[in-house]
Write an enzyme that holds these catalytic residues in place. Structure first.
Site, PDB file in Angstrom:
ATOM      1  N   ARG A   2     -13.659  -8.334   0.868  1.00 27.74           N
ATOM      2  CA  ARG A   2     -12.653  -8.154   1.936  1.00 27.74           C
ATOM      3  C   ARG A   2     -12.132  -6.710   1.944  1.00 27.74           C
ATOM      4  O   ARG A   2     -11.781  -6.153   0.914  1.00 27.74           O
ATOM      5  CB  ARG A   2     -11.497  -9.134   1.716  1.00 27.74           C
ATOM      6  CG  ARG A   2     -10.377  -9.053   2.779  1.00 27.74           C
ATOM      7  CD  ARG A   2      -9.267  -8.151   2.344  1.00 27.74           C
ATOM      8  NE  ARG A   2      -8.181  -8.111   3.322  1.00 27.74           N
ATOM      9  CZ  ARG A   2      -7.152  -7.257   3.286  1.00 27.74           C
ATOM     10  NH1 ARG A   2      -7.079  -6.379   2.313  1.00 27.74           N
ATOM     11  NH2 ARG A   2      -6.214  -7.291   4.181  1.00 27.74           N
ATOM     12  N   THR A  61       0.837  -1.194   0.000  1.00 32.04           N
ATOM     13  CA  THR A  61       0.000   0.000   0.000  1.00 32.04           C
ATOM     14  C   THR A  61       0.871   1.243   0.000  1.00 32.04           C
ATOM     15  O   THR A  61       1.945   1.219   0.586  1.00 32.04           O
ATOM     16  CB  THR A  61      -0.829  -0.018   1.308  1.00 32.04           C
ATOM     17  OG1 THR A  61      -1.713  -1.128   1.240  1.00 32.04           O
ATOM     18  CG2 THR A  61      -1.611   1.259   1.526  1.00 32.04           C
ATOM     19  N   GLY A  79      -9.296  -4.261   4.003  1.00 28.91           N
ATOM     20  CA  GLY A  79      -8.164  -4.298   4.931  1.00 28.91           C
ATOM     21  C   GLY A  79      -8.126  -3.074   5.833  1.00 28.91           C
ATOM     22  O   GLY A  79      -9.140  -2.403   6.062  1.00 28.91           O
ATOM     23  N   ASP A  80      -6.946  -2.769   6.297  1.00 27.34           N
ATOM     24  CA  ASP A  80      -6.756  -1.647   7.217  1.00 27.34           C
ATOM     25  C   ASP A  80      -6.730  -0.291   6.511  1.00 27.34           C
ATOM     26  O   ASP A  80      -7.039   0.742   7.108  1.00 27.34           O
ATOM     27  CB  ASP A  80      -5.427  -1.813   7.970  1.00 27.34           C
ATOM     28  CG  ASP A  80      -4.240  -1.902   7.010  1.00 27.34           C
ATOM     29  OD1 ASP A  80      -4.390  -2.517   5.933  1.00 27.34           O
ATOM     30  OD2 ASP A  80      -3.169  -1.362   7.330  1.00 27.34           O
ATOM     31  N   GLY A 104       0.939  -3.730   4.791  1.00 31.70           N
ATOM     32  CA  GLY A 104       1.079  -5.138   5.177  1.00 31.70           C
ATOM     33  C   GLY A 104      -0.273  -5.772   5.440  1.00 31.70           C
ATOM     34  O   GLY A 104      -1.302  -5.248   5.008  1.00 31.70           O
TER      35      GLY A 104
HETATM   36  N1  ASP Z   1      -2.608  -3.139   4.072  1.00 29.13           N
HETATM   37  C1  ASP Z   1      -3.162  -3.592   2.823  1.00 29.13           C
HETATM   38  C2  ASP Z   1      -4.357  -4.443   3.091  1.00 29.13           C
HETATM   39  O1  ASP Z   1      -4.355  -5.208   4.038  1.00 29.13           O
HETATM   40  C3  ASP Z   1      -2.229  -4.332   1.969  1.00 29.13           C
HETATM   41  C4  ASP Z   1      -0.761  -3.969   2.002  1.00 29.13           C
HETATM   42  O2  ASP Z   1      -0.379  -2.918   2.421  1.00 29.13           O
HETATM   43  O3  ASP Z   1       0.071  -4.749   1.606  1.00 29.13           O
HETATM   44  O4  ASP Z   1      -5.266  -4.407   2.291  1.00 29.13           O
END
Ligand code: ASP
Length: 348
Positions: free
Chosen positions: A236, A208, A238-239, A260
């Site tokens: 889905r 990200t 994410g954060d 992440g």
């Molecule tokens: N944080 C992002 C998510 O979980 C993905 C990433 O940053 O790799 O969607």
């Protein structure tokens, strides 16, 4: 890549209770007063370099940090070669590219979109949610309707390259999100041996862009945008679009962002945690380290097999990062000629 030791300078900390290394970007007088007029922008991963450059163009002209972070993250959003953000992002497991993004300004205003399809600049839609609606977050079909009604263009975000990677993935359809180390993954027991991802080309799995900036007025803003985990379950989230998890800014203290495996970041409300730790006197790096340690404590086994990285900037212009695994880079820009990559320190 810049040798980190050459670049980082250990800095004495304001709060004597903590002795972690920090990085000073903004001059502070002997009395501890911040000298204004020293803007800075920092962002996650290697693609942070061109993103910072665009943000810097705004900052150096005295522009607002909010405008800088929006302009900055739009760069990877528009780049089809970056398969983890915006246009050209990897689709979900059903073949839909869905974007998550959020933005936050110096007044605590924030806006967010999740599972947004067909619009390249999810960050600008998030900003429009912040500025044009009484809400913070719009998702899915409603977010798209709002974007189109606000004048954003409907586009196909799935590039032939990402479609090819998805079709390759479909052959096994193994739902096993891997860590975001460029083109590499750790083996199953978390050891440091690498094996190449079975995806065509030089691809990323899930990275990200999170960006934090301070402008010449000393105001902070942040932005975070992603296509999320590659081949994720439909729906889905994410954060990254969750205020407090993927991004948090408090203009009195500082800002933080994450990258992440989002599930682990949400569990500890990671970016808010980092900002609150900075409020207590932690340096940005120490705060990021504590958040990473919290993830390890909560999920000791899983933490060995995933990547999470935090990046933070405080009100003094000090910045820092910390991640679970080796491989997390971030970019720091403080002038036309100084835009450099740093390797984040890691827990394992
Ligand atoms: N944080 C992002 C998510 O979980 C993905 C990433 O940053 O790799 O969607």
């Amino acid at each position: 890549m810049q040798d980190r030791r050459n670049f980082l300078k250990a800095a004495a900390l304001g709060a004597a209770a903590f002795s972690f290394e920090g990085v000073k970007a903004t001059p502070v007088t002997a009395a501890g007063r911040v000298v204004k007029g020293q803007p800075i922008v920092i962002s996650t991963w290697d693609f942070g370099l061109p993103a910072n450059k665009a943000a810097w163009e705004v900052l150096k002209q005295g522009g607002r940090a909010l405008d800088a972070v929006e302009a900055g993250v739009k760069v990877p959003e528009a780049d089809p070669k970056i398969q983890t953000v915006g246009y050209g992002g990897f689709p979900d497991r059903d073949g839909h590219v869905t974007l998550d993004a959020c933005i936050m300004d110096e007044l605590g205003n924030c806006g967010s979109v999740a599972a947004l399809e067909h619009v390249i600049h999810a960050i600008s839609v998030a900003r429009a949610v912040m500025e044009k609606t009484p809400h913070v977050m719009l998702v899915g079909e409603g977010a798209l309707q709002f974007a189109l009604a606000s004048g954003f263009k409907k586009e196909n975000l799935l590039t032939p390259e990402s479609e090819k990677a998805w079709k390759e993935w479909l052959k096994k359809s193994e739902y096993k999100p891997m860590m975001n180390i460029e083109n590499k993954t750790y083996n199953s027991n978390g050891a440091t041996a690498f094996s190449p991802l079975q995806l065509p080309g030089n691809v990323y799995n899930h990275d990200t862009i999170g960006m934090l900036a301070m402008d010449a007025n000393g105001n902070l803003s942040g932005a975070c945008t992603t296509s999320g985990m590659a081949f994720k379950m439909r729906g889905r989230v994410g954060d990254s679009p969750i205020i407090g998890a993927g991004l948090y800014v408090d203009n009195e203290v500082g800002g933080a962002t994450s990258t992440g495996v989002g599930e682990e970041v949400i569990r500890i409300v990671g970016s808010h945690l980092v900002v609150e730790l900075m409020r207590q006197g932690y340096t940005p790096e120490a705060a990021c380290k504590e958040a990473v340690t919290r993830i390890v404590k909560k999920s000791p086994q899983k933490a060995k097999e995933i990547q999470v990285g935090f990046l933070a900037l405080n009100k003094k212009g000090e910045y820092g990062a910390y991640c679970l695994q080796q491989g997390f880079s971030y970019a720091v820009c403080t002038s036309d000629t100084k835009n450099e990559l740093i390797n984040g320190k890691h827990y394992f």
